[in-house]
Design a protein around this motif. Structure first.
Motif, PDB file in Angstrom:
ATOM      1  N   ARG A  97       0.862  -1.179   0.000  1.00  0.00           N
ATOM      2  CA  ARG A  97       0.000   0.000   0.000  1.00  0.00           C
ATOM      3  C   ARG A  97       0.898   1.229   0.000  1.00  0.00           C
ATOM      4  NH1 ARG A  97      -5.090   1.221  -1.747  1.00  0.00           N
ATOM      5  NH2 ARG A  97      -5.926   3.049  -0.687  1.00  0.00           N
ATOM      6  N   ALA A  98       0.635   2.157  -0.900  1.00  0.00           N
ATOM      7  CA  ALA A  98       1.401   3.402  -0.988  1.00  0.00           C
ATOM      8  C   ALA A  98       0.462   4.582  -0.837  1.00  0.00           C
ATOM      9  CB  ALA A  98       2.137   3.489  -2.322  1.00  0.00           C
ATOM     10  N   GLN A  99       0.846   5.523   0.004  1.00  0.00           N
ATOM     11  CA  GLN A  99       0.114   6.786   0.161  1.00  0.00           C
ATOM     12  C   GLN A  99       1.019   7.881  -0.393  1.00  0.00           C
ATOM     13  OE1 GLN A  99      -0.730   7.005   4.354  1.00  0.00           O
ATOM     14  NE2 GLN A  99      -2.426   5.543   4.236  1.00  0.00           N
ATOM     15  N   HIS A 100       0.670   8.381  -1.555  1.00  0.00           N
ATOM     16  CA  HIS A 100       1.554   9.343  -2.225  1.00  0.00           C
ATOM     17  C   HIS A 100       1.504  10.722  -1.587  1.00  0.00           C
ATOM     18  CE1 HIS A 100       2.248  12.541  -5.312  1.00  0.00           C
ATOM     19  NE2 HIS A 100       3.383  11.882  -5.398  1.00  0.00           N
ATOM     20  N   SER A 101       0.314  11.245  -1.341  1.00  0.00           N
ATOM     21  CA  SER A 101       0.202  12.599  -0.804  1.00  0.00           C
ATOM     22  C   SER A 101      -0.952  12.701   0.174  1.00  0.00           C
ATOM     23  CB  SER A 101      -0.001  13.606  -1.941  1.00  0.00           C
ATOM     24  OG  SER A 101      -0.163  14.918  -1.429  1.00  0.00           O
ATOM     25  N   ARG A 102      -0.656  13.232   1.351  1.00  0.00           N
ATOM     26  CA  ARG A 102      -1.692  13.420   2.376  1.00  0.00           C
ATOM     27  C   ARG A 102      -2.005  14.903   2.562  1.00  0.00           C
ATOM     28  NH1 ARG A 102       0.953   8.931   6.310  1.00  0.00           N
ATOM     29  NH2 ARG A 102       2.672  10.387   6.043  1.00  0.00           N
ATOM     30  N   SER A 127       0.815   8.000  -7.243  1.00  0.00           N
ATOM     31  CA  SER A 127       1.177   9.341  -7.705  1.00  0.00           C
ATOM     32  C   SER A 127       0.135   9.875  -8.670  1.00  0.00           C
ATOM     33  CB  SER A 127       2.553   9.307  -8.386  1.00  0.00           C
ATOM     34  OG  SER A 127       3.546   8.823  -7.524  1.00  0.00           O
ATOM     35  N   LEU A 128      -0.244   9.044  -9.633  1.00  0.00           N
ATOM     36  CA  LEU A 128      -1.235   9.483 -10.617  1.00  0.00           C
ATOM     37  C   LEU A 128      -2.571   9.782  -9.949  1.00  0.00           C
ATOM     38  CD1 LEU A 128      -1.753  10.015 -13.618  1.00  0.00           C
ATOM     39  CD2 LEU A 128      -2.494   7.643 -13.830  1.00  0.00           C
ATOM     40  N   MET A 129      -2.939   9.004  -8.917  1.00  0.00           N
ATOM     41  CA  MET A 129      -4.203   9.245  -8.218  1.00  0.00           C
ATOM     42  C   MET A 129      -4.217  10.617  -7.547  1.00  0.00           C
ATOM     43  SD  MET A 129      -6.668   7.114  -8.481  1.00  0.00           S
ATOM     44  CE  MET A 129      -7.581   7.751  -7.089  1.00  0.00           C
ATOM     45  N   THR A 130      -3.079  11.038  -7.008  1.00  0.00           N
ATOM     46  CA  THR A 130      -3.006  12.356  -6.387  1.00  0.00           C
ATOM     47  C   THR A 130      -3.341  13.438  -7.401  1.00  0.00           C
ATOM     48  OG1 THR A 130      -1.364  11.704  -4.738  1.00  0.00           O
ATOM     49  CG2 THR A 130      -1.463  14.038  -5.296  1.00  0.00           C
ATOM     50  N   PHE A 131      -2.706  13.373  -8.552  1.00  0.00           N
ATOM     51  CA  PHE A 131      -2.923  14.384  -9.582  1.00  0.00           C
ATOM     52  C   PHE A 131      -4.326  14.285 -10.170  1.00  0.00           C
ATOM     53  CE2 PHE A 131       1.751  13.275 -10.029  1.00  0.00           C
ATOM     54  CZ  PHE A 131       2.138  14.225  -9.102  1.00  0.00           C
ATOM     55  N   LYS A 132      -4.829  13.067 -10.293  1.00  0.00           N
ATOM     56  CA  LYS A 132      -6.170  12.858 -10.833  1.00  0.00           C
ATOM     57  C   LYS A 132      -7.226  13.489  -9.930  1.00  0.00           C
ATOM     58  CE  LYS A 132      -6.678   8.842 -12.604  1.00  0.00           C
ATOM     59  NZ  LYS A 132      -6.896   7.396 -12.834  1.00  0.00           N
ATOM     60  N   CYS A 133      -7.109  13.263  -8.627  1.00  0.00           N
ATOM     61  CA  CYS A 133      -8.065  13.851  -7.687  1.00  0.00           C
ATOM     62  C   CYS A 133      -8.015  15.376  -7.731  1.00  0.00           C
ATOM     63  CB  CYS A 133      -7.784  13.359  -6.267  1.00  0.00           C
ATOM     64  SG  CYS A 133      -8.162  11.619  -5.979  1.00  0.00           S
TER      65      CYS A 133
END
Length: 510
Positions: A97-102, A127-133
């Motif tokens: 499990r990776a948490q890129h940005s909180r 990483s992509l999920m952070t930017f996508k959100c």
């Protein structure tokens, strides 16, 4: 125009993130399938995301220190645990499990089951999920997880034990919770696995009244939301529809801007590809080609999406569907057929330097994560092909996951509080109109006008509004900065994330 940075060494590949439903076609990742279109020196998906980020970061007006913070992954875990098989042997299972940005909480991202899973893969997709959100203004940070197994090799009982044990590890390490980290389905998982995850979390958090919100993509009876299954495919349709209306896109592509005049080819007929095809077809576009694992099918006169889907579900192939349709033995060849809109909705790295010159589409819409390599992206842009990027176009899934999370926290179904009130107000207004017009509407007409919004109506409306706003915001940045749409989307995401970090300050940084 995207400027291709120096090529970085190749590492393990990753595959696309999308919702998986047991009732729909399963997707499986194969390393060879992500290499055929690319030259050996082309970067992996992780390196591609980093390259796109670095290119946009130079134009973002965000400080160097903040950019470094945004680029790095906040937290990662690797867990191992034993599972007893039916033959009495013990197998050690590996999960990540990776948490890129909180910068926003909770973080959000799917959990996939695949033998291709490794820590670098989940890091890339987090990483992509952070930017996508950030692009679609969903107030989540990015995360991703996975278990390194082939789910086809295990019984349902074994998969349940693996899922629950993995969830227990996440609970113990504080990597799951409605206010901390909210997983979702991905490759190899679906509503069933999400139900197991939620139930396991509840056993460790008996007093958490918001426990349903610890995961999204659940069945309706377990707190899921109507419209989640088709969300990503619907978002793809909404996004392409919006870009077709932009004068600069019409000028570049020569398209009329009307969906009914467009021809569409889709690679991938799983959840995302199937629903994207359905929405394109139902709104007037002609779906002329579809590719799947074993082969592709092409008919310039158009395909019946539902009939094709049923045939493939029953037979496991497109072969035998129609005498007039052409069967392509090499599925990747479907990408090279002439069409107005090409939707890669399968794996990453499907358009690379080996086949980019054969792409005849006028618009490439990335329904998958990372289907176009940086070098291929630059080549398409140079030829005037419009590339609608993944972090914008396939964000429908996380958008509706956000709506499901809100539903779980509010403990009420969308529409329950206002549906009948809306119908009452509309009925009174309609009665006044009928009296003054001197005409009484038919019962069918009245129902259509008076009908109050139900949950699915509100979900569709919220998703449509989100995609319209995000596409227009990306367009404005692209025109202002004179860059392509991918770079513009990354710039917007970086600036939004940077504003959160710099506005709140970073404790203990100095």
């Amino acid at each position: 125009m995207f400027r291709l940075p120096a090529i970085l060494p190749a590492t393990r590949h990753v595959a696309r993130a999308s919702l998986r439903q047991s009732s729909l076609l399963p997707r499986y990742m194969t390393t060879a399938a992500t290499q055929n279109a690319c030259e050996p020196h082309e970067p992996t998906f992780l390196k591609s995301v980093e390259a796109y980020f670095d290119n946009a970061a130079q134009l973002s007006n965000v400080s160097k220190g903040t950019l470094g913070h945004i680029r790095a992954v906040d937290s990662m875990i690797r867990v191992t645990f034993p599972i007893e098989l039916d033959n009495g042997e013990t197998e050690v299972i590996e999960g990540y499990r990776a948490q890129h940005s909180r910068h926003r909480l909770p973080v959000k991202g799917g959990i996939r089951y695949s033998e291709e899973v490794d820590l670098q893969e989940v890091e890339a997709l987090a990483s992509l999920m952070t930017f996508k959100c950030a692009v679609v203004d969903v107030p989540f940070g990015g995360a991703k997880g996975g278990i390194k197994i082939d789910p086809k090799r295990y019984t349902v009982d074994q998969l349940e034990r693996i899922t629950r044990r993995y969830t227990m590890e996440l609970c113990q390490k504080k990597f799951i919770g409605p206010g901390v980290d909210v997983p979702a389905p991905d490759v190899g998982t679906g509503p069933r696995e999400m139900s197991w995850i939620m139930d396991t979390y509840r056993q460790f958090n008996l007093s958490d009244v918001n426990s349903q919100g610890c995961v999204t993509g659940k069945p309706l009876e377990q707190g899921g939301v109507r419209g989640r299954t088709e969300a990503t495919g619907l978002g793809v349709y909404y996004g392409i529809r919006e870009f077709l209306t932009y004068p600069e896109v019409q000028k570049s592509t020569g398209l009329s801007g009307k969906m009914k005049d467009a021809t569409v080819v889709i690679q991938g007929f799983g959840n995302v590809g199937y629903y994207a095809a359905k929405f394109f077809e139902s709104n007037g576009a002609k779906v002329i080609g579809v590719g799947e694992r074993d082969c592709g099918i092409y008919d310039p006169e158009g395909l019946d999406v539902e009939a094709l889907f049923n045939h493939h579900r029953e037979n496991g192939t497109f072969k035998g569907y129609s005498d007039k349709a052409e069967i392509l033995e090499e599925s990747v060849q479907i990408l090279e057929r002439e069409c107005d809109i090409l939707i890669p909705a399968a794996l990453e790295r499907q358009i690379g330097l080996r086949n980019v010159d054969k792409i005849k589409a006028k618009i490439v819409g990335e329904a998958a994560n990372g289907p176009v390599t940086p070098a291929a992206h630059a080549a398409l842009e140079k030829r005037g092909v419009v590339v609608v990027p993944d972090l914008l176009l396939n964000a429908g899934g996380v958008t509706v996951s956000y709506f499901e999370w809100l539903k779980n926290l509010s403990h009420v179904r969308f529409g329950r509080m206002n549906k009948k009130w809306d119908e009452s107000v509309r009925t009174k207004l309609l009665n006044v109109v009928e009296e003054n017009a001197g005409r009484t509407l038919t019962e069918a007409e009245r129902k259509q006008i008076v009908h109050g919004a139900e949950e699915a109506d509100l979900i569709y409306s919220g998703l449509e509004d989100t995609m319209i706003s995000s596409c227009e915001e990306t367009r404005q940045t692209a025109n202002l900065k004179k860059v392509d749409y991918r770079t513009a989307a990354y710039i917007n995401a970086i600036q939004k994330i940077g504003a959160v970090y710099e506005g709140s300050g970073m404790i203990f940084m100095n």
